[in-house]
Design an enzyme around this catalytic site. Structure first.
Site, PDB file in Angstrom:
ATOM      1  N   CYS A 180       0.784  -1.020  -0.113  1.00 16.17           N
ATOM      2  CA  CYS A 180       0.144   0.077   0.077  1.00 16.17           C
ATOM      3  C   CYS A 180       0.911   1.309  -0.008  1.00 16.17           C
ATOM      4  CB  CYS A 180      -0.834   0.176   1.272  1.00 16.17           C
ATOM      5  SG  CYS A 180      -1.727   1.484   1.118  1.00 16.17           S
ATOM      6  N   ILE A 227      -2.027  -6.163  -9.846  1.00 22.82           N
ATOM      7  CA  ILE A 227      -1.356  -4.985  -9.083  1.00 22.82           C
ATOM      8  C   ILE A 227      -1.866  -4.209  -8.108  1.00 22.82           C
ATOM      9  CG2 ILE A 227       0.382  -4.655 -11.234  1.00 22.82           C
ATOM     10  CD1 ILE A 227      -1.257  -2.152 -11.803  1.00 22.82           C
TER      11      ILE A 227
HETATM   12  C1  LIG Z   1     -10.437   2.949  -2.464  1.00 16.35           C
HETATM   13  C2  LIG Z   1      -9.446   1.779  -2.606  1.00 16.35           C
HETATM   14  C3  LIG Z   1      -9.007   1.141  -1.329  1.00 16.35           C
HETATM   15  C4  LIG Z   1      -8.131   0.088  -1.491  1.00 16.35           C
HETATM   16  N1  LIG Z   1      -7.456  -0.421  -0.331  1.00 16.35           N
HETATM   17  C5  LIG Z   1      -7.022  -1.665  -0.308  1.00 16.35           C
HETATM   18  C6  LIG Z   1      -6.595  -2.334   1.038  1.00 16.35           C
HETATM   19  O1  LIG Z   1      -6.869  -1.801   2.041  1.00 16.35           O
HETATM   20  N2  LIG Z   1      -5.692  -3.264   0.619  1.00 16.35           N
HETATM   21  C7  LIG Z   1      -4.933  -3.568  -0.642  1.00 16.35           C
HETATM   22  O2  LIG Z   1      -4.221  -4.601  -0.592  1.00 16.35           O
HETATM   23  N3  LIG Z   1      -5.357  -3.013  -1.595  1.00 16.35           N
HETATM   24  C8  LIG Z   1      -6.282  -1.761  -1.713  1.00 16.35           C
HETATM   25  N4  LIG Z   1      -6.614  -1.298  -2.961  1.00 16.35           N
HETATM   26  C9  LIG Z   1      -6.017  -1.779  -3.938  1.00 16.35           C
HETATM   27  C10 LIG Z   1      -7.158  -2.586  -5.130  1.00 16.35           C
HETATM   28  O3  LIG Z   1      -7.230  -3.717  -4.094  1.00 16.35           O
HETATM   29  C11 LIG Z   1      -6.401  -3.051  -6.226  1.00 16.35           C
HETATM   30  O4  LIG Z   1      -5.092  -3.469  -6.246  1.00 16.35           O
HETATM   31  C12 LIG Z   1      -6.286  -1.569  -7.064  1.00 16.35           C
HETATM   32  O5  LIG Z   1      -7.296  -0.679  -6.892  1.00 16.35           O
HETATM   33  C13 LIG Z   1      -5.966  -1.881  -8.451  1.00 16.35           C
HETATM   34  O6  LIG Z   1      -7.351  -2.579  -9.010  1.00 16.35           O
HETATM   35  P1  LIG Z   1      -8.513  -1.714  -9.925  1.00 16.35           P
HETATM   36  O7  LIG Z   1      -8.047  -0.854 -10.891  1.00 16.35           O
HETATM   37  O8  LIG Z   1      -9.486  -2.668 -10.286  1.00 16.35           O
HETATM   38  O9  LIG Z   1      -9.066  -0.916  -8.504  1.00 16.35           O
HETATM   39  C14 LIG Z   1      -7.525  -0.125  -2.736  1.00 16.35           C
HETATM   40  C15 LIG Z   1      -7.939   0.315  -3.918  1.00 16.35           C
HETATM   41  C16 LIG Z   1      -9.127   1.543  -4.125  1.00 16.35           C
HETATM   42  C17 LIG Z   1      -9.246   2.022  -5.152  1.00 16.35           C
END
Ligand SMILES: Cc1cc2nc3c(=O)[nH]c(=O)nc-3n(C[C@H](O)[C@H](O)[C@H](O)COP(=O)(O)O)c2cc1C
Ligand SMILES: Cc1cc2nc3c(=O)[nH]c(=O)nc-3n(C[C@H](O)[C@H](O)[C@H](O)COP(=O)(O)OP(=O)(O)OC[C@H]3O[C@@H](n4cnc5c(N)ncnc54)[C@H](O)[C@@H]3O)c2cc1C
Ligand SMILES: Cc1cc2nc3c(=O)[nH]c(=O)nc-3n(C[C@H](O)[C@H](O)[C@H](O)COP(=O)(O)OP(=O)(O)OC[C@H]3O[C@@H](n4cnc5c(N)ncnc54)[C@H](O)[C@@H]3O)c2cc1C
Ligand SMILES: Cc1cc2nc3c(=O)[nH]c(=O)nc-3n(C[C@H](O)[C@H](O)[C@H](O)COP(=O)(O)O)c2cc1C
Ligand code: FES
Ligand code: FES
Lengths: 300, 258, 300, 258
Positions: free
Chosen positions: C128, C189
């Site tokens: 993160c 990712i």
């Molecule tokens: C609002 C938000 C909160 C997130 N919180 C976490 C988290 O708590 N732990 C984690 O491993 N990834 C977290 N992520 C990352 C997502 O799980 C994911 O890896 C990333 O958003 C890429 O995927 P996407 O483009 O489909 O959103 C978060 C992403 C967003 C947008």
């Protein structure tokens, strides 16, 4: 209103320039854009000898961006000097020549050859992700980067800009390395390495498999890196990556870029750069700044 | 400077066959300077789709500054799908005319060969030519543009399923109808273009002009996305890579490899 | 039609799952989505103790994406086990708990605590970019990654998934490191580090200055990395990053992902995951595959 | 499951003041379940803009399943700009009703305070309340929604430039007009909400309900983007961070810090 910026002693009438590879040598787009209005024209990467580039398809559209794997097709430095430079010299704008190579020697050959030409700045592309042999390694490995920068600097008659790859863990470290090697300026970002798959053909959308991602979708990454780098080095920074509107341009200036380059946006609207230049002027007026230099790096 | 993107008004649009749309727009620049075989870049307006869609000039009506484009919707989430929803009065951004176009001055009899969505440019070509035009069209199943084409030449049809004209390819239709000529113009899928080139070799036809397709980013020759392999060195890079958007889209069959 | 996939011995009814942090613990979205139809629910990151997260604004919209700097606000493992797990257990889906921490000890505490719970898999978020102390370091430094993976693996009763950061020079090396440390799976990712500037306020759009970029704009980068990693390790890969349509999902499967996670797309359409699941089934039918496993990694 | 995004038809739209748009759409779900103070998420349809725009319910006309939204266009390249171009028959995707809404059951006299684009929710609130409503509205210059509001309560106006009503703030207008009540509802810019809270303290008013604003991603409580600082621990994380989209947007003035 003073929109002049100075990069390694070269004064640009405004900070807006083309991003290498998206604007040819300026000729093709000169039907659409008054080159005299640009701070600089940055030409497509040129090598010591002609390069054929990659097989097609060389590009693919993506959401708010595109992938390219042109593979640095270029006519080589001879044709470039004979044809493209004379064309560009007709205009009242600065000329920045983007240089590519597979080995340090390749780069040095081009840089030496340009020593006697009326070129204002050299941008050294150590970061193109589409060239298999060399290229990418320079831009991703601090040791290589230091060496290639030093060697080029040794022979360069013009100030050199090192164009950084964003495909690294620590962009600030890379910028500091370039500075240590004698770079007069750094520019960033080059494209992010990406991929697209054709689900019906079940194969890669690009003949080269991977390509470089550019366009507005990557702007937040580019802006972050420019901010990081501007706060890590003392040499000027040219920012690029997804700049599409004048608002984007202002963001990069506020983040610390002294120059801003526009790439993919040209494909969507050939007059983007002019609109960006004008928009920045309007912004300065509205916000009561007399001088574009006053907003550079304002957001620390 | 001299040229720029133009905001064109939609004059009319209708679906003339499944997924094939017939669009008339008002354009100063294209109707003033455009000719058969050239194309225009269309922009979707959707901010997530940045690149132009190159579409060939199908017909020019200079009297009312009207440009006709006939295109195929290639899928659900595509730019062409967005275009297909436009109706009279809507605006669309275009850049053009682009590319070299066909040599329309050749006086000899010619066969104009169009495959599928390669047919539309043949209409303006037939209109602009002075020599006699045999127009040979190849379809999967349902035909389109027939009446328009018939005004400018003799039209032969091939369909894959045999639902109209010759069952088979455009070459089957040429043979079926005993069509002969000294010039060939062709636009369509790559296998068709290959077959046309073969046919020209067999028949000893020298004047063979093919309109090629490649993915484009700039459409004006600056980005080097759209190259094809050429026999001679190209004018830009001198490496036998001609730009479809600039030196093309129309090439002599003998100067390109595909 | 067999859409089952197996990850470290855990069988998912289909490859589609939520991406951590975008779907809470499933409860909020259960009004909109039938959780029984998902391959798994991946929960928001949970730490050993409650975390407050970052100040607001925590998000900003970007072109085809968004930046977030939530800062891993979470109620801590106690509340999570008492409230969220019992809720999730009502559904016929697998439960993947995302674990965050500032130190190796933090992670281990959560992992040990979950040892006795009916949790199927643990996803360790070492990546993160919004947590200042720790977090990012683990995911960007191979040595740290190796150590934290080993330590966690030592105490974990469930198979562990290491969630990789894309903000690195060599993603394949990081994946191999996780594998060497004993990871049963890698997911990627996480978000790309980005920034946005408010040009009128002349300050950062996010209170945290930088945030993580997600959404369809980053998909090409994600897909490239998933492809690289799938070809570098033998453990299964969960792919994510910008998956919005079923076509995107198929691309990731073809690139080598065994599972696919959907994040930002949920915000645009809460039923995205269901549409993606259905679309993949349709695709398999059209393309004459009986088994989703047959297309995994087909594009080499 | 029970709930989903709805495709709503635009019934009408007009600009009622500079950059302020008055939009009526047809919505089953919002008109059936919605109440004053709740909001709906609007989606732009442009594929480069993913996040919802939260807009408060301004009025519900259950008889014709009609929902009224009054919103401000915040700039040139914005989602609200896209909305403003919609006309009758266009479609828009919405999710709602979302959030908690105002407690409309309080029978006492109340002052409903709206600042700028915080005024629209006061209309439905005044409509739904049983107690007497004094409606105090604050504008920069030109007013809007006046006639509608006057149907449901006594309306006072404050304008920054003094072009209508009291020159000054909503609080100046309250004092100017000698308005007194035991309950306050307010929606508007943060400085106004702060001033309302101060005023309530001075006047010893206990029942004070404020509608807050924060950037949102999910709108349903899942992403924790939209939190505000609260006095008590929140139900989700137990860390004194309440979600504006879920526990709010309406909070007691005494439970939140802003
Ligand atoms: C609002 C938000 C909160 C997130 N919180 C976490 C988290 O708590 N732990 C984690 O491993 N990834 C977290 N992520 C990352 C997502 O799980 C994911 O890896 C990333 O958003 C890429 O995927 P996407 O483009 O489909 O959103 C978060 C992403 C967003 C947008
Ligand atoms: C010179 C030229 C003339 C053309 N004339 C016509 C015509 O008259 N009528 C017609 O229907 N089609 C024509 N095409 C093909 C047409 O450009 C594509 O079908 C169209 O771009 C597909 O866009 P999309 O939005 O449907 O697909 P998307 O999948 O959304 O397109 C994504 C990107 O790929 C590009 N692309 C996809 N397919 C092609 C293709 N076959 N050729 C080039 N680029 C492609 C698009 O331009 C866009 O940049 C022509 C192509 C060229 C090169
Ligand atoms: C509960 C609630 C109710 C609201 N009700 C109304 C209303 O009835 N009428 C009205 O005009 N406005 C209302 N707003 C504010 C409205 O949501 C924003 O003005 C709008 O989202 C701006 O979007 P844009 O497309 O114009 O701006 P853009 O700059 O394109 O927005 C970019 C992103 O930031 C978000 N954003 C920008 N400004 C705000 C803001 N002030 N609050 C929350 N998110 C923002 C957008 O939703 C979007 O995700 C409300 C906000 C909230 C939180
Ligand atoms: C088609 C294309 C060709 C490019 N060629 C070069 C090149 O020759 N040399 C170089 O340094 N960068 C090249 N780039 C990278 C751009 O100069 C720029 O760094 C990148 O595209 C990000 O900016 P943008 O998002 O505005 O396009 C190329 C980019 C594109 C899209
Ligand atoms: S599309 Fe750019 S050179 Fe042809
Ligand atoms: S917007 Fe996601 S929790 Fe409120």
């Amino acid at each position: 209103m003073n929109t002049k910026v100075s990069i390694a002693g070269v004064e640009l009438k405004n900070p807006v320039m083309s991003a290498s590879g998206t604007f040819g040598s300026g000729e093709e787009y000169s039907e659409f854009v008054d080159l005299n209005q640009l701070g600089a024209v940055v030409t497509k990467g040129v090598a010591n000898v002609p390069w054929e580039g990659n097989p097609t398809p060389r590009i693919a559209e993506t959401r708010s961006g595109m992938l390219n794997a042109i593979g640095l097709q270029n006519p080589g430095i001879d044709v470039f000097c004979k044809r493209d430079l004379p064309f560009l010299k007709q205009f009242d704008t600065k000329i920045i020549v983007n240089v590519c190579g597979r080995t340090t020697k390749d780069y040095m050959e081009v840089v030496e050859r340009l020593g006697d030409e009326a070129v204002d700045l050299l941008e050294i592309n150590v970061s193109c992700p589409n060239v298999k042999h060399g290229g990418i390694a320079f831009g991703q490995d601090p040791k290589c980067l230091l060496e290639v920068t030093r060697e080029i600097k040794r022979v360069a008659k013009q100030p050199i800009i090192i164009k950084l790859s964003p495909n690294v863990t620590d962009i600030a470290e890379m910028a500091k390395t370039a500075e240590a090697g004698g770079a007069d300026c750094v520019s960033l970002i080059n494209t992010l390495l990406g991929m697209k798959i054709d689900i019906y053909k079940q194969s890669f959308s690009l003949a080269n498999r991977t390509g470089g991602l550019s366009g507005p979708g990557i702007k937040p990454v580019a802006l972050r890196m420019v901010h990081q780098v501007a706060n890590a080095v003392t040499i000027p920074v040219i920012g690029m990556g997804g700049i599409t509107s004048w608002e984007d341009g202002v963001e990069f200036l506020l983040a610390g870029a002294t120059g801003i380059a526009v790439g993919t946006a040209n494909f969507n609207d050939p007059t983007s750069m002019i609109k960006i230049k004008n928009g920045i002027e309007e912004y300065l007026k509205t916000m009561n700044f007399d001088n574009v230099a006053d907003i550079i790096g304002l957001v620390k | 400077m001299k040229r720029k993107k133009e905001i064109a008004k939609v004059l009319s649009q209708k679906e003339i066959a499944k997924d094939i749309f017939d669009l008339w727009i008002e354009s100063q620049s294209v109707t003033a300077d455009g000719k058969a075989g050239q194309f225009v870049s269309l922009y979707t307006g959707d901010e997530s789709r940045l690149l132009p869609r190159p579409i060939s000039i199908c017909e020019i009506d200079s009297d009312r500054n009207a440009l006709r484009l006939v295109y195929r919707v290639t899928g659900e989430h595509t730019g062409t799908k967005i275009f297909s929803k436009m109706t009279e009065g809507d605006e669309i951004e275009i850049l053009g005319p682009l590319g070299n176009g066909f040599d329309t001055s050749i006086p000899e009899d010619a066969i104009l060969i169009g495959g599928g969505i390669g047919i539309p440019p043949m209409l303006e070509l037939a209109k602009e030519r002075s020599g006699k035009s045999y127009i040979v069209t190849g379809f999967k199943d349902s035909t389109f543009l027939m009446e328009d084409l018939q005004r400018w030449g003799e039209v032969a049809i091939a369909t894959e399923d045999g639902s109209a004209g010759t069952k088979g390819t455009v070459l089957d239709a040429i043979r079926d109808n005993g069509i002969k000529a000294d010039v060939l113009y062709a636009c369509g899928p790559t296998p068709m273009l290959k077959a046309v080139k073969e046919y020209a070799k067999e028949e000893g036809i020298e004047k063979v002009y093919l309109s090629l397709e490649e993915k484009m980013a700039c459409g004006v020759g600056a980005c080097l996305a759209c190259v094809c392999k050429s026999k001679e060195v190209d004018s830009h890079t001198h490496v036998k890579n001609k730009r479809v958007c600039k030196e093309g889209p129309v090439f002599s069959a003998w100067e390109v490899e595909f």
